[in-house]
Design an enzyme around this catalytic site. Structure first.
Site, PDB file in Angstrom:
ATOM      1  N   ASP A  17       0.823  -1.219   0.000  1.00 43.71           N
ATOM      2  CA  ASP A  17       0.000   0.000   0.000  1.00 43.71           C
ATOM      3  C   ASP A  17       0.854   1.264   0.000  1.00 43.71           C
ATOM      4  O   ASP A  17       0.691   2.139   0.856  1.00 43.71           O
ATOM      5  CB  ASP A  17      -0.937   0.016   1.216  1.00 43.71           C
ATOM      6  CG  ASP A  17      -1.670  -1.297   1.408  1.00 43.71           C
ATOM      7  OD1 ASP A  17      -2.085  -1.884   0.397  1.00 43.71           O
ATOM      8  OD2 ASP A  17      -1.826  -1.728   2.557  1.00 43.71           O
ATOM      9  N   GLU A 186     -11.540   1.092  -2.153  1.00 47.10           N
ATOM     10  CA  GLU A 186     -10.785   1.378  -0.927  1.00 47.10           C
ATOM     11  C   GLU A 186      -9.562   2.215  -1.284  1.00 47.10           C
ATOM     12  O   GLU A 186      -9.409   2.688  -2.398  1.00 47.10           O
ATOM     13  CB  GLU A 186     -10.370   0.069  -0.248  1.00 47.10           C
ATOM     14  CG  GLU A 186      -9.556  -0.852  -1.144  1.00 47.10           C
ATOM     15  CD  GLU A 186      -9.297  -2.220  -0.535  1.00 47.10           C
ATOM     16  OE1 GLU A 186      -9.625  -2.426   0.645  1.00 47.10           O
ATOM     17  OE2 GLU A 186      -8.777  -3.092  -1.250  1.00 47.10           O
TER      18      GLU A 186
END
Length: 504
Positions: A17, A186
């Site tokens: 991420d 997301e």
């Protein structure tokens, strides 16, 4: 302009991420660290291709009582890194606690203690935006269905410019349930560009998803959407969730991850531009990821990558190492020579390494490598052991153990994902000098072969072990020392000359 090329991935290990910013001529990257400590790794680059690890922003996970034992998939999820008001800021969501932020005047700190900005279950992937022209600040975040019961939507807030409080209860600004075919939206990253508010956010799941872009004239919407990066006919699956960054000369680039099984989430660099006709971002080669490309228009840099090898000078371990929970004093002791000295920590969980907080870990490179370290066991405690492990939902380790008769043996153990106790993976043998040279060869597909040398040359041990990830975390290498539950000091183990080298 340089015509040299780079090859993806630019970070060939589990830097999950990623988010990236530029400050002057320097680029900085942070990534998810989940339940490992220290957390929030900080990487530096001058060319977006060569990166080094310069520190961590989070020295302990909070609340501390929650992280005294391993919580491998919890803790720090999907951070956002920003630079505002001459300070570095990192926001992240702990799915069980809420949204936190830390900040610092310099990338190496000192960083503030975590501030809980919004408490609640399932609040993940926050990203701030300061609109200095209008003296406004905003925050967007996603939702984890496992905790909140909802997902696939983004919530927006007005935020106090000092990032200490939110100024409203929040509003859903993107509901992807209303977008045909979209799911698991997301990881939003919030920007302003060309008179628009932009949210760059992935959807479709980590292994097979895509990168989306959303734009609106006002922060609270309505937003229109477009898919701007997807696998197409390439070998790069699930290319998404990352960072848009610009160079001083005005080039645009996008860094994202690729889920690679036991190796975790590898970081790729993609060219990016803004379409002259419709104003949408175009990432990669017309929306498909590139494997090889011209390097960014930046000064040439020497090859660099986050460190792996360690001689442990003075007993201190390098920045690449993380514990599997908040560390306690005395796990690793400093001394005048080289080598890591780990205390044989007493535990009732000696039968299952996945439960231990005192494992010192680092990432596994996603290329074939050989991992080596020399181990000595300095413990008279029956049952004391130490070793080198490959850790995930399943694990396997090699090392030394003092047996019931007082002799020190080389042992090889493993545990399947559903197993509650480990068992033998290879034949034991006497370690006459209470020392051993350990070697794990990690080949294609993270398939591991184990070797040991107790003085008569290298010998293989056991069957091939296929490394497995934890749920969101790539497999890890780990060093440990432990002893059965009991009273008193149980001695220690020392590790010297830790090396990771290409496997020929």
């Amino acid at each position: 302009m340089t015509h040299e090329t780079y090859t993806n991935p630019v970070l060939n290990a589990d830097w999950s991420d990623p988010d990236v910013i530029r400050v002057g001529d320097d680029f900085y990257l942070t990534a998810s660290s989940f339940g490992r400590v220290p957390g929030l790794p900080l990487l530096h680059s001058r060319d977006l291709v060569n990166w080094t690890l310069v520190g961590h922003a989070l020295q302990r996970l909070e609340p501390a009582r929650e992280f005294r034992t391993p919580r491998h998939d919890c803790g720090v999820w999907a951070p956002a890194l920003r630079y505002h008001d001459e300070r570095f800021w990192i926001f992240w969501g702990d799915p069980d606690q809420g949204i936190f932020q830390v900040n610092a005047p310099e990338i190496r700190g000192p960083w503030t203690r975590p501030h809980l900005l919004k408490e609640g279950k399932g609040l993940i992937d926050p990203c701030p935006l300061w609109d200095d022209d209008n003296d406004e600040a905003y925050l967007v975040h996603a939702w984890a269905k496992s905790r909140a019961g909802i997902k696939n939507r983004l919530t927006g807030h007005r935020m106090h410019p000092d990032a200490t409080t939110l100024l409203d209860d929040g509003k859903v600004i993107v509901d992807a349930d209303r977008i045909p075919g979209w799911f698991t939206l997301e990881g939003p990253k919030l920007h302003q560009h060309d008179g628009w508010f932009w949210i760059l956010a992935p959807a479709g799941g980590v292994e097979t998803g895509w990168q989306g872009a959303f734009r609106s004239r006002g922060f609270f919407g309505p937003y229109e959407e477009k898919v701007v990066l997807e696998q197409g006919d390439t070998d790069i699956n699930g290319p998404h969730q990352g960072a848009w960054v610009s160079t001083p000369s005005g080039e645009d680039w996008f860094l994202h991850f690729q889920q690679r099984g036991a190796y975790g989430r590898l970081v790729h660099l993609q060219p990016m531009r803004w379409d002259d006709d419709d104003g949408w971002p175009v990432i990669g080669d017309a929306g498909a990821p590139v494997a090889v490309h011209r390097k960014p228009d930046l000064p040439s840099q020497p090859p660099a990558a986050p460190a792996t090898d360690d001689d442990f000078p003075g007993g201190r371990y390098g920045r690449q190492w993380q514990w599997t929970a908040n560390p306690q004093d005395g796990w690793a002791t400093h001394h005048s020579g080289d080598g890591l000295r780990l205390t044989c920590a007493r535990t009732a969980d000696a039968h299952d390494l996945r439960r231990l907080p005192n494992l010192l870990t680092q990432r596994i490179p996603a290329t074939p490598v050989a991992v080596e370290v020399e181990l000595r066991l300095h413990s008279e405690e029956l049952g004391a052991r130490a070793g080198l492990a490959v850790l995930g939902d399943a694990y396997s380790w090699i090392g030394l153990q003092r047996g019931a008769d007082g002799t020190v043996m080389f042992v090889h153990r493993f545990a399947e994902p559903v197993a509650e106790r480990e068992r033998d993976a290879g034949e034991s043998c006497l370690a006459p000098e209470e020392r051993v040279r350990l070697r794990i060869e990690i080949g294609a597909g993270a398939r591991c072969r184990f070797f040991y040398d107790v003085g008569g040359g290298p010998r293989s041990s056991g069957q091939v072990f296929a490394a497995t990830p934890w749920r969101w975390v790539g497999a890890l290498l780990g060093l440990f020392a432990l002893a059965p539950a009991g009273a008193g000091h149980a001695g220690a183990a020392s590790f010297t000359r830790f090396r990771i080298s290409p496997l020929q």
